[in-house]
Design an enzyme around this catalytic site. Sequence first.
Site, mmCIF file in Angstrom:
data_model
loop_
_atom_site.group_PDB
_atom_site.id
_atom_site.type_symbol
_atom_site.label_atom_id
_atom_site.label_comp_id
_atom_site.label_asym_id
_atom_site.label_seq_id
_atom_site.Cartn_x
_atom_site.Cartn_y
_atom_site.Cartn_z
ATOM 1 C CE LYS A 151 -18.327 8.258 -13.961
ATOM 2 N NZ LYS A 151 -19.682 8.017 -14.521
ATOM 3 C CG PHE A 152 -20.906 15.054 -6.672
ATOM 4 C CD1 PHE A 152 -21.614 16.165 -7.117
ATOM 5 C CD2 PHE A 152 -21.608 13.998 -6.122
ATOM 6 C CE1 PHE A 152 -23.001 16.212 -7.001
ATOM 7 C CE2 PHE A 152 -22.990 14.043 -5.995
ATOM 8 C CZ PHE A 152 -23.686 15.150 -6.444
HETATM 9 P P1 5BU Z 1 -22.581 0.626 -20.937
HETATM 10 O O1 5BU Z 1 -23.680 0.951 -21.888
HETATM 11 O O2 5BU Z 1 -22.801 -0.703 -20.197
HETATM 12 O O3 5BU Z 1 -21.203 0.757 -21.541
HETATM 13 O O4 5BU Z 1 -22.713 1.784 -19.822
HETATM 14 C C1 5BU Z 1 -21.792 1.910 -18.776
HETATM 15 C C2 5BU Z 1 -22.273 2.948 -17.786
HETATM 16 O O5 5BU Z 1 -21.389 2.981 -16.682
HETATM 17 C C3 5BU Z 1 -22.344 4.357 -18.317
HETATM 18 O O6 5BU Z 1 -23.425 5.005 -17.680
HETATM 19 C C4 5BU Z 1 -21.038 4.988 -17.904
HETATM 20 O O7 5BU Z 1 -21.170 6.362 -17.696
HETATM 21 C C5 5BU Z 1 -20.766 4.274 -16.598
HETATM 22 N N1 5BU Z 1 -19.340 4.077 -16.258
HETATM 23 C C6 5BU Z 1 -18.459 3.344 -17.031
HETATM 24 O O8 5BU Z 1 -18.836 2.836 -18.076
HETATM 25 N N2 5BU Z 1 -17.160 3.176 -16.631
HETATM 26 C C7 5BU Z 1 -16.696 3.670 -15.475
HETATM 27 O O9 5BU Z 1 -15.517 3.479 -15.148
HETATM 28 C C8 5BU Z 1 -17.617 4.403 -14.672
HETATM 29 C C9 5BU Z 1 -18.915 4.583 -15.077
HETATM 30 BR BR1 5BU Z 1 -17.053 5.073 -13.055
#
Ligand code: 5BU
Length: 283
Positions: A95-96
């Site tokens: 996420k730059f």
């Molecule tokens: P989870 O354990 O399935 O909740 O992980 C979700 C991953 O996706 C986690 O690495 C977050 O940093 C990433 N993520 C997110 O959850 N929502 C977003 O909108 C974005 C990234 Br962009």
Amino acid sequence: MSSKSHLSYATRATNHTNPLTKRLFSIAEEKKTNVTISADVTTSAELLDLADRLGPYIAVLKTHIDILDDLTASTLSSLQDLAERHNFLIFEDRKFIDIGNTVQKQYHGGALRISQWAHIVNCAVLPGEGIVEALAQVAAAEDFPHGSGGGSGRERERGLLILAEMTSKGSLATGTYTERSVEYARRYKGFVMGFVSTRALSEIAPEGREEGEDFVVFTTGVNLASKGDKLGQQYQTPQSAVGRGADFIIAGRGIYKADDPVEAVKAYREAGWEAYLERVGGK
Ligand code: 5BU
């Protein structure tokens, strides 16, 4: 009208002009999976173990490499070996979000040297269009071993996803921000593969839409068992995500925290694939 794709991964692989997107769709077709594991573990041993055990069932492995307690160069080379062996892409969820001059250094240099091992990275467009241009320049640079100036074949494949929406409660990545994400993606489509978003997006800026436009949609916040967490994460099921336009579903805790992550990844793969077949009319 919805802009989600009703074409098969195989057709999209054939038609696409971006080599990395082509390869991503080919992997999905070949392995019959649209699962991205979000491998948010904190030791190299856990990360490599997940990559090896889940590798056969995933299309992409997503990292947050800065959360590893014990990162070394050998972690990264082992991860690259596993990606080759099991045929998946590596997506660093970095996420730059800064001025162009800074993100170029963050992408290509520093201790992490992300451009060397991550096929895919992502950025927010809060700083404006320049962030996309700056990252695209890195990938195309003459001195870049993976850029168009050097290397060959697979080594050249690098791509960007624009973080156009977020899954967390109260996200401000909406409206004009999301529309601009689509516009910038169109301007740099040689490097931008698509979006991290909760739905297909091309329709939200219809005036600039090009014939045959085919951006990839990655959707995070996918979980078969839970509706959310205590810190604002909001989940949807693979079926709902794919129904809204996700081409690749990203699941973390739903898989790696399960009693048996291999069984879990198989369940997500099956659910994601069924939903995909339903969308493309293949069942
Ligand atoms: P989870 O354990 O399935 O909740 O992980 C979700 C991953 O996706 C986690 O690495 C977050 O940093 C990433 N993520 C997110 O959850 N929502 C977003 O909108 C974005 C990234 Br962009």
